[in-house]
Design a protein around this motif. Structure first.
Motif, PDB file in Angstrom:
ATOM      1  N   LYS A  92      53.986  60.852  53.988  1.00 11.64           N
ATOM      2  CA  LYS A  92      54.588  61.170  52.692  1.00 11.64           C
ATOM      3  C   LYS A  92      54.436  62.641  52.290  1.00 11.64           C
ATOM      4  N   LEU A  93      53.620  63.395  53.024  1.00 11.28           N
ATOM      5  CA  LEU A  93      53.353  64.777  52.639  1.00 11.28           C
ATOM      6  C   LEU A  93      53.438  65.694  53.846  1.00 11.28           C
ATOM      7  N   GLU A  94      54.274  66.732  53.724  1.00 13.67           N
ATOM      8  CA  GLU A  94      54.343  67.801  54.719  1.00 13.67           C
ATOM      9  C   GLU A  94      53.895  69.089  54.043  1.00 13.67           C
ATOM     10  N   VAL A  95      52.946  69.763  54.648  1.00 15.01           N
ATOM     11  CA  VAL A  95      52.428  71.016  54.097  1.00 15.01           C
ATOM     12  C   VAL A  95      52.836  72.166  55.013  1.00 15.01           C
ATOM     13  N   ILE A  96      53.440  73.189  54.415  1.00 13.23           N
ATOM     14  CA  ILE A  96      53.857  74.382  55.157  1.00 13.23           C
ATOM     15  C   ILE A  96      53.058  75.561  54.628  1.00 13.23           C
ATOM     16  N   GLN A  97      52.326  76.222  55.509  1.00  9.67           N
ATOM     17  CA  GLN A  97      51.553  77.378  55.105  1.00  9.67           C
ATOM     18  C   GLN A  97      52.453  78.607  55.189  1.00  9.67           C
ATOM     19  N   GLY A  98      52.630  79.308  54.073  1.00 13.10           N
ATOM     20  CA  GLY A  98      53.470  80.489  54.076  1.00 13.10           C
ATOM     21  C   GLY A  98      53.791  80.974  52.679  1.00 13.10           C
ATOM     22  N   ASP A  99      54.567  82.043  52.619  1.00 13.14           N
ATOM     23  CA  ASP A  99      54.973  82.674  51.364  1.00 13.14           C
ATOM     24  C   ASP A  99      56.317  82.089  50.935  1.00 13.14           C
ATOM     25  N   ALA A 100      56.336  81.368  49.811  1.00 11.61           N
ATOM     26  CA  ALA A 100      57.560  80.705  49.353  1.00 11.61           C
ATOM     27  C   ALA A 100      58.684  81.684  49.081  1.00 11.61           C
ATOM     28  N   LEU A 101      58.351  82.926  48.776  1.00 13.79           N
ATOM     29  CA  LEU A 101      59.381  83.930  48.510  1.00 13.79           C
ATOM     30  C   LEU A 101      60.121  84.341  49.776  1.00 13.79           C
ATOM     31  N   LYS A 102      59.513  84.101  50.927  1.00 14.29           N
ATOM     32  CA  LYS A 102      60.097  84.550  52.190  1.00 14.29           C
ATOM     33  C   LYS A 102      60.716  83.412  52.996  1.00 14.29           C
TER      34      LYS A 102
END
Length: 273
Positions: A92-102
Motif C-alpha cells: 500500500k505504500l511506495e516511498v521514493i527518496q528524492g527532491d519533489a521539485l526535480k
C-alpha cells in the motif's frame, strides 16, 4: 494500526528531529491527521501522492483511510521509519527518496489520476503549488490538492479582490480551479511548534476558459502585481498591447491590480493570447 507503535516512539527510536533546513514540522495528533485525510472525501482504493511525509504521521492516516500511497521524501533519516510503515501495510505504500521539485509527479504516478495530500515543507510549498496549478495542459492528472501551508500563504491562495492578500497566487488558484480554506491548524499541534499558524487549502480543478494561454496569464499577473501599488497603465506598460487591451475590454487603466476580478485577468490574457 494496532500493531504500530505511537509515532513519538518511532521518532525517538530512530533519533529523528525536525530539520529546520528542510522546513519540517511533525504532527502527532492522529485524530487531527484523520480529519485532514478525510477532507478530499473517501480515499478507499484511491491513489494518493504525498510530498515530505517525514516519519509518516499523515501517511498513517492516508493508509488508514484505504489509500494507495506514493510518498516522496528527501530526508534519508526518515526512510527506515517509513519502511516500517510499509511493512505494516503491505503493498500500500511506495516511498521514493528524492527532491519533489526535480521529479515528474505524473510519471511517478503512472500517468493515471491521483489525489495530492501533503503537510508541505514550508520551504517548497509555494513552488510546488505554482507548478501543480501552472502549465498549458488542463485538466491535470491530479484530481484534488489538499495541502498544508503557512496560514498567510493559504489566505493568499483563497483571497478575493480588494484585500491585501489578493495577488498572483489567488488568480493562479482560481482561474481554472475551485480553492477553499478547509481547516486552520494551530501552531501548537506541531513539534516543534512553528512561529506561525497553518491552514489547509483544498483545490479541485475546474474547466479552463477557452482562448487563454496559461503562460500569458502568468506574465500578466506577474507584471500587474509586481508593482501592485501602481495603476495598471504603469505596471503593464512593459507588455506590448496590454494597456490597449485593457481599454478594449472595458477596464480602466487607472485601476490597480488588486481591484480586478479573476475573470478580468482571464479576459485580459485572452485578449493578449
Amino acid at each position: 494500526m494496532s500493531t504500530l507503535p505511537p509515532l513519538r516512539e518511532v521518532i525517538a527510536r530512530h533519533g529523528l528531529s525536525a530539520s529546520k533546513a528542510l522546513g519540517q514540522n511533525f504532527l502527532f495528533d492522529e485524530q487531527l491527521l484523520d480529519r485532514i485525510a478525510a477532507l478530499p472525501g473517501s480515499l478507499e482504493g484511491r491513489r494518493v501522492l504525498e510530498i515530505g511525509p517525514g516519519p509518516g504521521g499523515l501517511t498513517r492516516a492516508l493508509l488508514r483511510a484505504g489509500a494507495q500511497v506514493t510518498a516522496i521524501e528527501m530526508d534519508q533519516r526518515c526512510l527506515p521509519a517509513l519502511a516500517e510503515l510499509g511493512e505494516a501495510f503491505p503493498g500500500k505504500l511506495e516511498v521514493i527518496q528524492g527532491d519533489a521539485l526535480k521529479l515528474d509527479h505524473d510519471e511517478i504516478m503512472g500517468s493515471e489520476p491521483y489525489a495530492i495530500l501533503s503537510n508541505l515543507p514550508y520551504n517548497v510549498g509555494t513552488a510546488l503549488f505554482t507548478r501543480w496549478m501552472g502549465g498549458e495542459e488542463w485538466p491535470p492528472l491530479w484530481t484534488s490538492l489538499t495541502l498544508m501551508f503557512q496560514q498567510e500563504v493559504a489566505q493568499r491562495i483563497v483571497a478575493k479582490p480588494g484585500v491585501s492578500a489578493y495577488g498572483r497566487l489567488a488568480v493562479l488558484a482560481q482561474w481554472r480551479g475551485a480553492a477553499k480554506l478547509a481547516m486552520k491548524v494551530h501552531r501548537s499541534a506541531f513539534t516543534p511548534p512553528p512561529k506561525v499558524m497553518s491552514a489547509i487549502v483544498h483545490v479541485e480543478p475546474a474547466a479552463m476558459p477557452e482562448g487563454v494561454s496559461a503562460k500569458v496569464l502568468e506574465r500578466v499577473t506577474e507584471a500587474a502585481f509586481g508593482q501592485r501599488r501602481k495603476m495598471l497603465r504603469q505596471s503593464l506598460k512593459g507588455m506590448p498591447g496590454a494597456v490597449e487591451a485593457l481599454e478594449g475590454i472595458g477596464i480602466d487603466p487607472q485601476r490597480r491590480a488588486e481591484t480586478l476580478e479573476v475573470s478580468d485577468f482571464v479576459a485580459l490574457a485572452r485578449a493578449l493570447s
